[in-house]
Design a protein around this motif. Structure first.
Motif, mmCIF file in Angstrom:
data_model
loop_
_atom_site.group_PDB
_atom_site.id
_atom_site.type_symbol
_atom_site.label_atom_id
_atom_site.label_comp_id
_atom_site.label_asym_id
_atom_site.label_seq_id
_atom_site.Cartn_x
_atom_site.Cartn_y
_atom_site.Cartn_z
ATOM 1 N N GLU A 79 0.853 -1.227 -0.113
ATOM 2 C CA GLU A 79 0.139 0.013 -0.058
ATOM 3 C C GLU A 79 0.742 1.173 0.027
ATOM 4 N N ASP A 80 1.951 1.349 0.847
ATOM 5 C CA ASP A 80 2.825 2.640 0.919
ATOM 6 C C ASP A 80 3.323 2.908 -0.435
ATOM 7 N N SER A 81 3.632 1.992 -1.244
ATOM 8 C CA SER A 81 4.642 2.394 -2.522
ATOM 9 C C SER A 81 3.685 1.989 -3.867
ATOM 10 N N GLY A 82 2.410 1.197 -3.608
ATOM 11 C CA GLY A 82 1.622 1.017 -4.738
ATOM 12 C C GLY A 82 2.200 -0.083 -5.682
ATOM 13 N N GLU A 83 3.246 -0.754 -5.230
ATOM 14 C CA GLU A 83 3.809 -2.025 -5.807
ATOM 15 C C GLU A 83 2.938 -3.284 -5.955
ATOM 16 N N VAL A 84 2.736 -3.900 -6.644
ATOM 17 C CA VAL A 84 2.039 -5.311 -6.753
ATOM 18 C C VAL A 84 2.800 -6.402 -6.761
ATOM 19 N N PHE A 85 2.700 -7.538 -6.086
ATOM 20 C CA PHE A 85 3.395 -8.622 -6.175
ATOM 21 C C PHE A 85 2.659 -9.985 -6.377
ATOM 22 N N ARG A 86 3.291 -10.778 -7.188
ATOM 23 C CA ARG A 86 2.417 -11.982 -7.542
ATOM 24 C C ARG A 86 2.922 -13.177 -6.727
ATOM 25 N N VAL A 87 2.123 -13.793 -5.909
ATOM 26 C CA VAL A 87 2.573 -14.751 -5.219
ATOM 27 C C VAL A 87 1.930 -16.263 -5.689
ATOM 28 N N THR A 88 2.976 -17.262 -5.933
ATOM 29 C CA THR A 88 2.259 -18.267 -6.664
ATOM 30 C C THR A 88 2.445 -19.446 -5.563
ATOM 31 N N GLY A 89 1.769 -20.663 -5.605
ATOM 32 C CA GLY A 89 1.881 -21.526 -4.580
ATOM 33 C C GLY A 89 1.119 -21.453 -3.491
ATOM 34 N N CYS A 90 0.121 -20.753 -3.317
ATOM 35 C CA CYS A 90 -0.692 -20.213 -2.080
ATOM 36 C C CYS A 90 -1.547 -21.620 -1.925
ATOM 37 N N ARG A 91 -1.902 -21.838 -0.635
ATOM 38 C CA ARG A 91 -2.954 -22.823 -0.293
ATOM 39 C C ARG A 91 -3.852 -22.429 0.855
ATOM 40 N N SER A 92 -4.798 -22.780 0.887
ATOM 41 C CA SER A 92 -6.265 -22.808 1.803
ATOM 42 C C SER A 92 -5.544 -22.809 3.116
ATOM 43 N N ASP A 93 -4.575 -23.952 3.520
ATOM 44 C CA ASP A 93 -4.197 -24.169 4.818
ATOM 45 C C ASP A 93 -2.824 -23.471 5.071
ATOM 46 N N MET A 94 -2.341 -22.929 4.246
ATOM 47 C CA MET A 94 -1.355 -21.948 4.337
ATOM 48 C C MET A 94 -1.307 -20.817 5.252
ATOM 49 N N THR A 95 -0.484 -20.816 6.387
ATOM 50 C CA THR A 95 -0.415 -19.779 7.271
ATOM 51 C C THR A 95 -0.158 -18.579 7.198
ATOM 52 N N VAL A 96 -0.597 -17.519 7.833
ATOM 53 C CA VAL A 96 -0.162 -16.172 7.625
ATOM 54 C C VAL A 96 1.319 -16.063 7.764
ATOM 55 N N ARG A 97 2.054 -16.897 8.612
ATOM 56 C CA ARG A 97 3.342 -16.449 8.660
ATOM 57 C C ARG A 97 4.090 -17.192 7.555
ATOM 58 N N GLU A 98 3.595 -18.158 6.879
ATOM 59 C CA GLU A 98 4.145 -18.848 5.925
ATOM 60 C C GLU A 98 4.129 -17.802 4.739
ATOM 61 N N LEU A 99 3.138 -17.141 4.298
ATOM 62 C CA LEU A 99 2.998 -15.992 3.310
ATOM 63 C C LEU A 99 3.757 -15.130 3.803
ATOM 64 N N LYS A 100 4.074 -14.664 5.010
ATOM 65 C CA LYS A 100 5.139 -13.489 5.182
ATOM 66 C C LYS A 100 6.687 -14.293 4.763
ATOM 67 N N GLU A 101 6.862 -15.142 5.244
ATOM 68 C CA GLU A 101 8.080 -15.786 4.632
ATOM 69 C C GLU A 101 8.353 -15.603 3.138
ATOM 70 N N GLU A 102 7.203 -16.016 2.634
ATOM 71 C CA GLU A 102 7.445 -16.001 0.990
ATOM 72 C C GLU A 102 7.406 -14.508 0.549
ATOM 73 N N LEU A 103 6.988 -13.449 1.301
ATOM 74 C CA LEU A 103 7.099 -12.115 0.752
ATOM 75 C C LEU A 103 8.380 -11.392 1.379
ATOM 76 N N ASP A 104 8.864 -12.043 2.319
ATOM 77 C CA ASP A 104 10.350 -11.602 2.795
ATOM 78 C C ASP A 104 11.294 -11.881 1.410
ATOM 79 N N LEU A 105 11.125 -12.545 0.487
ATOM 80 C CA LEU A 105 11.756 -12.773 -0.453
ATOM 81 C C LEU A 105 11.078 -12.080 -1.938
ATOM 82 N N ILE A 106 9.942 -12.451 -1.877
ATOM 83 C CA ILE A 106 9.343 -11.721 -3.168
ATOM 84 C C ILE A 106 9.214 -10.379 -3.202
ATOM 85 N N ALA A 107 8.651 -9.710 -2.107
ATOM 86 C CA ALA A 107 8.546 -8.265 -2.074
ATOM 87 C C ALA A 107 9.708 -7.611 -1.466
ATOM 88 N N GLY A 108 10.568 -8.356 -0.957
ATOM 89 C CA GLY A 108 11.802 -7.882 -0.289
ATOM 90 C C GLY A 108 11.679 -7.025 1.130
#
Length: 321
Positions: A79-108
Motif C-alpha cells: 500500500e505504501d508504494s503502490g507495488e503489486v507482487f504475485r505470489v504463486t503456490g498459495c494454499r488454503s491451509d497456508m498460514t499467514v506466517r508462511e505467506l510472510k516468509e514468501e513475501l520476505d523474498l518476493i516483496a523484499g
C-alpha cells in the motif's frame, strides 16, 4: 384435408434411438429462415454440490473454498508504494506466517516489518490460515509497513533508492535522526538501532536493484552479512531478483554466496532454482575474484576466467561450490 395432413408429416431420419437431438436439414429453423438452422442440443445436467446455497451465503463461500484448487495464485499490494507482487503456490491451509516468509523474498520486505490485511479485516495473525480469513484464489492482500519508529519512511526511501533521504533517516552513526524511542537510547542501544535500520534499508534497496543506495549504505557501515528474521541476507534477495550490480557490490564487501536461510537455501541455490543463469555465473566469477584477492576486471587471470564462465564453462566448478 388428407393432403394437408400428409404435407405436415415429417420424414423420419435414421439414427440412434434415445440420442441427443440433432438439427433436421429439411425442417425450418426456429426463426423461419429455412433449412440449416440448428436446433439447440440440450446441455447435460450439471452435478450440483451437496449443500450448495445461494450467493452470499457463508456456507456457500466456505464450500467454494473447499472445492477450489489446492494451489492458487494471489496478489499482494504494498500500500505504501503502490507495488503489486504475485505470489504463486498459495494454499488454503497456508498460514499467514508462511505467506510472510514468501513475501520476505518476493516483496523484499523483512518479515518483522510486514503488516497484512485482507478486505476490511484487521491485521492477519501469523498462526491463522488463509482459509480462516476467507482468502479466495486471486484475492488481493494488503501489505503495510509498521509505522512505529519511522520504519515506513525508511522503507520507502530504500524502495526509491534515494541516498539523500536515507542519510537523514538514521542509517549511519553520524546521523542526527531521532525518533520517540531512539532519543532515550544509550550509546550501545543507539549503535544497535542504527545497525538494524541500515541493514533493513540495504535489504530493501538490494531487492529493488538500487545500486547507488546499496553502495552508499555499504560505505557507511551497513552489514551485508546480517540476517532477516527468516535467515536471509541482502545477497539472497539481490540474487533472487537477479540484481547483478547489487550482487557485485555485496561480494566486494565479503558477502557469502553460501549463507543458508531457515529453509536451507543459499544465494547460489536460489539463482539455480529460479533459473537465473547469468546471475549464477556472475556470482561464481566474483566469488573467485574475491577469493583470489583481486578486484581488477582487467587482470589477465580474471579476464580469462570471465570469458570461460561467460561461455558456459565451469558448471562442474559451480556445483562444487
Amino acid at each position: 384435408a388428407a393432403g394437408r395432413a400428409a404435407g405436415t408429416r415429417r420424414r423420419r431420419r435414421p439414427g440412434r434411438r434415445g440420442g441427443a437431438l440433432r438439427p433436421d436439414p429439411d425442417a425450418g429453423g426456429p426463426d423461419g429462415r429455412g433449412a440449416g438452422s440448428a436446433v439447440p442440443r440440450p446441455l447435460p445436467a450439471q452435478p450440483r454440490a451437496r449443500g450448495w446455497s445461494r450467493v452470499g451465503d457463508p456456507q456457500a463461500v466456505s464450500l467454494a473454498l473447499d472445492l477450489a484448487s489446492d494451489v492458487f495464485v494471489m496478489q499482494v499490494l504494498l500500500e505504501d508504494s503502490g507495488e503489486v507482487f504475485r505470489v504463486t503456490g498459495c494454499r488454503s491451509d497456508m498460514t499467514v506466517r508462511e505467506l510472510k516468509e514468501e513475501l520476505d523474498l518476493i516483496a523484499g520486505i523483512p518479515f518483522s516489518l510486514q503488516r497484512l490485511q485482507y478486505l476490511d479485516q484487521g491485521i492477519l495473525m501469523d498462526d491463522a490460515t488463509l482459509r480462516c480469513h476467507d482468502v479466495v484464489p486471486g484475492g488481493i492482500i494488503s501489505l503495510r509497513i509498521w509505522h512505529y519508529d519511522g520504519w515506513t519512511e525508511l522503507v520507502l526511501a530504500a524502495v526509491e533508492g534515494d541516498s539523500s533521504k536515507l542519510s537523514c533517516l538514521g542509517v549511519a552513526e553520524d546521523a542526527f535522526h531521532r525518533t520517540t524511542d531512539s532519543q532515550h537510547f544509550d550509546d550501545k542501544q543507539w549503535k544497535k538501532w542504527i545497525s538494524q535500520r541500515a541493514f533493513m534499508a540495504l535489504y530493501v534497496a538490494s531487492h529493488r536493484g538500487r545500486s547507488e543506495a546499496v553502495q552508499y549504505l555499504l560505505e557507511h557501515g551497513a552489514n551485508c552479512q546480517g540476517r532477516s528474521p527468516v535467515g536471509r541476507t541482502p545477497l539472497h534477495v539481490a540474487a533472487a531478483m537477479s540484481r547483478l550490480d547489487c550482487i557485485s557490490l555485496q561480494l566486494n564487501y565479503e558477502a557469502s554466496i553460501n549463507d543458508r536461510d531457515t529453509k536451507g537455501e543459499t544465494p547460489m541455490s536460489l539463482v539455480c532454482r529460479l533459473n537465473h543463469s547469468q546471475s549464477r555465473r556472475w556470482m561464481f566469477l566474483f566469488y573467485w575474484m574475491v577469493k583470489l584477492g583481486t578486484k581488477d576486471p582487467m587482470d589477465p587471470v580474471v579476464n580469462k576466467a570471465f570469458q570461460r564462465v561467460k561461455a558456459g564453462f565451469g558448471s562442474k566448478e559451480e556445483n562444487k561450490t
